[in-house]
Scaffold this motif. Structure first.
Motif, short mmCIF file in Angstrom:
data_model
loop_
_atom_site.label_atom_id
_atom_site.label_comp_id
_atom_site.label_asym_id
_atom_site.label_seq_id
_atom_site.Cartn_x
_atom_site.Cartn_y
_atom_site.Cartn_z
N TYR A 353 0.84 -1.20 0.00
CA TYR A 353 0.00 0.00 0.00
C TYR A 353 0.87 1.25 0.00
O TYR A 353 0.66 2.18 -0.77
CB TYR A 353 -0.93 -0.02 1.21
CG TYR A 353 -1.78 1.21 1.37
CD1 TYR A 353 -2.67 1.61 0.38
CD2 TYR A 353 -1.70 1.99 2.52
CE1 TYR A 353 -3.46 2.75 0.53
CE2 TYR A 353 -2.48 3.12 2.68
CZ TYR A 353 -3.35 3.49 1.68
OH TYR A 353 -4.13 4.62 1.83
N THR A 354 1.91 1.27 0.85
CA THR A 354 2.83 2.40 0.90
C THR A 354 3.58 2.54 -0.42
O THR A 354 3.81 3.66 -0.91
CB THR A 354 3.83 2.21 2.06
OG1 THR A 354 3.12 2.09 3.28
CG2 THR A 354 4.80 3.39 2.14
N THR A 355 3.95 1.43 -1.01
CA THR A 355 4.65 1.45 -2.29
C THR A 355 3.80 2.10 -3.37
O THR A 355 4.29 2.92 -4.16
CB THR A 355 5.03 0.03 -2.71
OG1 THR A 355 5.82 -0.58 -1.68
CG2 THR A 355 5.82 0.02 -4.02
N LEU A 356 2.51 1.77 -3.40
CA LEU A 356 1.61 2.38 -4.39
C LEU A 356 1.41 3.87 -4.10
O LEU A 356 1.26 4.67 -5.05
CB LEU A 356 0.26 1.65 -4.39
CG LEU A 356 0.28 0.19 -4.86
CD1 LEU A 356 -1.13 -0.39 -4.87
CD2 LEU A 356 0.91 0.06 -6.24
N GLN A 357 1.39 4.24 -2.84
CA GLN A 357 1.29 5.67 -2.51
C GLN A 357 2.50 6.44 -3.02
O GLN A 357 2.37 7.56 -3.53
CB GLN A 357 1.15 5.84 -0.99
CG GLN A 357 -0.20 5.44 -0.42
CD GLN A 357 -0.27 5.66 1.07
OE1 GLN A 357 0.62 5.25 1.82
NE2 GLN A 357 -1.33 6.31 1.52
N ILE A 358 3.68 5.85 -2.87
CA ILE A 358 4.90 6.49 -3.38
C ILE A 358 4.81 6.65 -4.90
O ILE A 358 5.15 7.70 -5.45
CB ILE A 358 6.14 5.65 -2.98
CG1 ILE A 358 6.33 5.69 -1.46
CG2 ILE A 358 7.39 6.16 -3.70
CD1 ILE A 358 7.41 4.74 -0.96
N LEU A 359 4.35 5.60 -5.57
CA LEU A 359 4.22 5.66 -7.03
C LEU A 359 3.24 6.76 -7.45
O LEU A 359 3.49 7.50 -8.41
CB LEU A 359 3.76 4.30 -7.56
CG LEU A 359 3.47 4.22 -9.07
CD1 LEU A 359 4.69 4.63 -9.89
CD2 LEU A 359 3.00 2.80 -9.44
N ALA A 360 2.11 6.87 -6.74
CA ALA A 360 1.10 7.88 -7.08
C ALA A 360 1.65 9.30 -6.94
O ALA A 360 1.25 10.21 -7.67
CB ALA A 360 -0.13 7.69 -6.20
N LYS A 361 2.58 9.50 -5.99
CA LYS A 361 3.17 10.82 -5.81
C LYS A 361 4.20 11.14 -6.89
O LYS A 361 4.40 12.31 -7.25
CB LYS A 361 3.84 10.92 -4.43
CG LYS A 361 2.86 10.94 -3.27
CD LYS A 361 3.60 11.02 -1.94
CE LYS A 361 2.61 11.06 -0.78
NZ LYS A 361 3.32 11.13 0.53
#
Length: 427
Positions: A353-361
């Motif tokens: 989930y954190t990894t996808l948040q980083i990607l979205a940013k």
């Protein structure tokens, strides 16, 4: 003390400690004072007896509070004793201790509403100094107490009460200790009164003990040495004539001053204090607690300046978690017929989930929404395409082998080199 008497006292103490929790639950709705770790209590008989007496005395004190037996303006003395005897006593999530702190705060705030300078002699002759010291022990800055600087009126008391202090250096010593603990000056006039006629003490050992602590803090060697000699000589000749209030103060003073060659005197005084707690209700009095409990814990009023508060503690630089690279692929063969891929740099402890948040940013080509479910966090939509359960369409998360994940986004911990596919599919 012979071995048989020591054994009897130990049995008495053990019984008192065992009953501590039971009596506390019977007399108050709050949790009892936190116990010391008993694994450390058996280091030797004296240490065990001291810790057990502290616990028994703390129970007596808090029981008296729950029964409304504390006099006005004594909260600080109680907290001084409890906190110096056990630095873990004050816990914000413990109602019993938290209520005591709030009661002390209310007393101070109530006085501020009628007189910010604390000119009432009940406060100006040492009482405010006790409250300042108690606040310091629980990591409340007395110079920023609800936007009030309590050190300012405290310093003003040196002039306001100077006529009294010329005849009562016990009270003067309290203010000197509180100001010294906060690295504030006391002025030449107050210093002259405190150190005048070294070796002569109108109120005897009690006054000499307070002056010894004050001059130890100020590093006034001549006055400190004179007070030490007076106290030691009195204890050698007349120890049995003094009550527990005085004996506790003597132990604190000699401990704070690091007086040499008095271990035998301190041992005898501490033994008397232990027996007094076990055989009387002495510790129901906050004044007694402030004298006796710190003495049994080898502490003194000067230790308020040594408290390390969270905001002041040295913060060690945290080691940065190792970096890893995770592959993310979005596959949409149902609506847009598009595939996008990224390599995301994250940390070793991050979840998917954190990894996808980083990607979205970092990427304008990736955005997503998710929902927390009983199976973990799951994806609702990617790049504006929402799952449609009615049409049996959803976003499935697959590992590098194409196997659907059995855990949600927040429960999946990628490893370096892992890759995941977010696939729009039907069931």
């Amino acid at each position: 003390m012979d071995g048989f008497n020591l054994f009897l006292i130990a049995l008495h103490v053990i019984g008192g400690v065992a009953a501590f929790g039971n009596r506390a639950s019977a007399n108050t709705k709050h949790r009892a004072v936190p116990f010391y770790n008993r694994r450390h209590s058996y280091y030797n008989n004296k240490q065990y007896l001291d810790l057990a007496a502290i616990q028994t005395g703390s129970y007596q004190l808090l029981r008296a509070r729950s029964e409304g037996e504390w006099a006005p303006r004594t909260n600080a003395e109680a907290i001084l004793g409890l906190t110096l005897a056990n630095k873990r006593w004050y816990q914000k999530d413990n109602a019993a201790t938290y209520i005591s702190i709030k009661a002390m705060e209310v007393e101070i705030l109530a006085q501020i509403t009628v007189d910010k300078r604390f000119k009432d002699k009940k406060w100006a002759e040492g009482k405010l100094a006790q409250y300042v010291t108690a606040l310091q022990l629980i990591c409340q800055n007395p110079s920023k107490f609800y936007r009030n600087n309590l050190l300012r009126p405290l310093a003003g008391h040196l002039k306001l009460s100077e006529p009294t202090f010329r005849n009562n250096r016990f009270a003067l010593s309290w203010i000197v200790i509180a100001l010294c603990n906060n690295n504030k000056p006391i002025g030449n006039s107050s210093l002259a009164i405190l150190t005048d006629h070294p070796g002569e003490y109108k109120f005897g050992v009690d006054e000499a003990s307070m002056i010894l602590m004050a001059t130890t803090c100020l590093k006034e060697l001549e006055a400190k040495t004179a007070a030490e000699e007076f106290i030691v000589n009195e204890m050698k000749v007349n120890m049995s004539q003094y009550n527990e209030f005085t004996k506790g103060l003597v132990v604190q003073a000699l401990t704070a001053a690091k007086t040499e060659k008095v271990d035998d005197i301190i041992d005898m005084l501490r033994s008397d204090l232990r027996q007094a707690i076990l055989s009387t209700t002495l510790l129901e009095l906050p004044g007694a607690a402030s004298h006796v409990l710190p003495a049994l814990a080898k502490k003194s009023f000067l230790d308020a300046s040594k408290v390390v508060c969270p905001s002041e503690a040295e913060i060690l630089p945290s080691k940065e978690a190792p970096k890893i690279i995770v592959g993310i692929q979005v596959v949409d063969d149902l609506i847009r017929n598009k595939t996008n891929s990224w390599n995301v740099t994250t940390t070793q402890e991050s979840d998917l989930y954190t990894t996808l948040q980083i990607l979205a940013k970092k990427s304008k080509r990736f955005r997503f929404k998710s929902t927390q479910t009983s199976f973990g966090r799951s994806i609702n939509s990617i790049n504006g395409i929402e799952q449609d359960i009615g049409n049996k369409m959803f976003w499935r998360i697959e590992d590098r082998k194409g196997t659907p994940l059995s855990t949600g986004l927040s429960r999946t911990k990628p490893k370096d080199g892992d890759s995941f596919t977010l696939r729009l599919t039907k069931f």
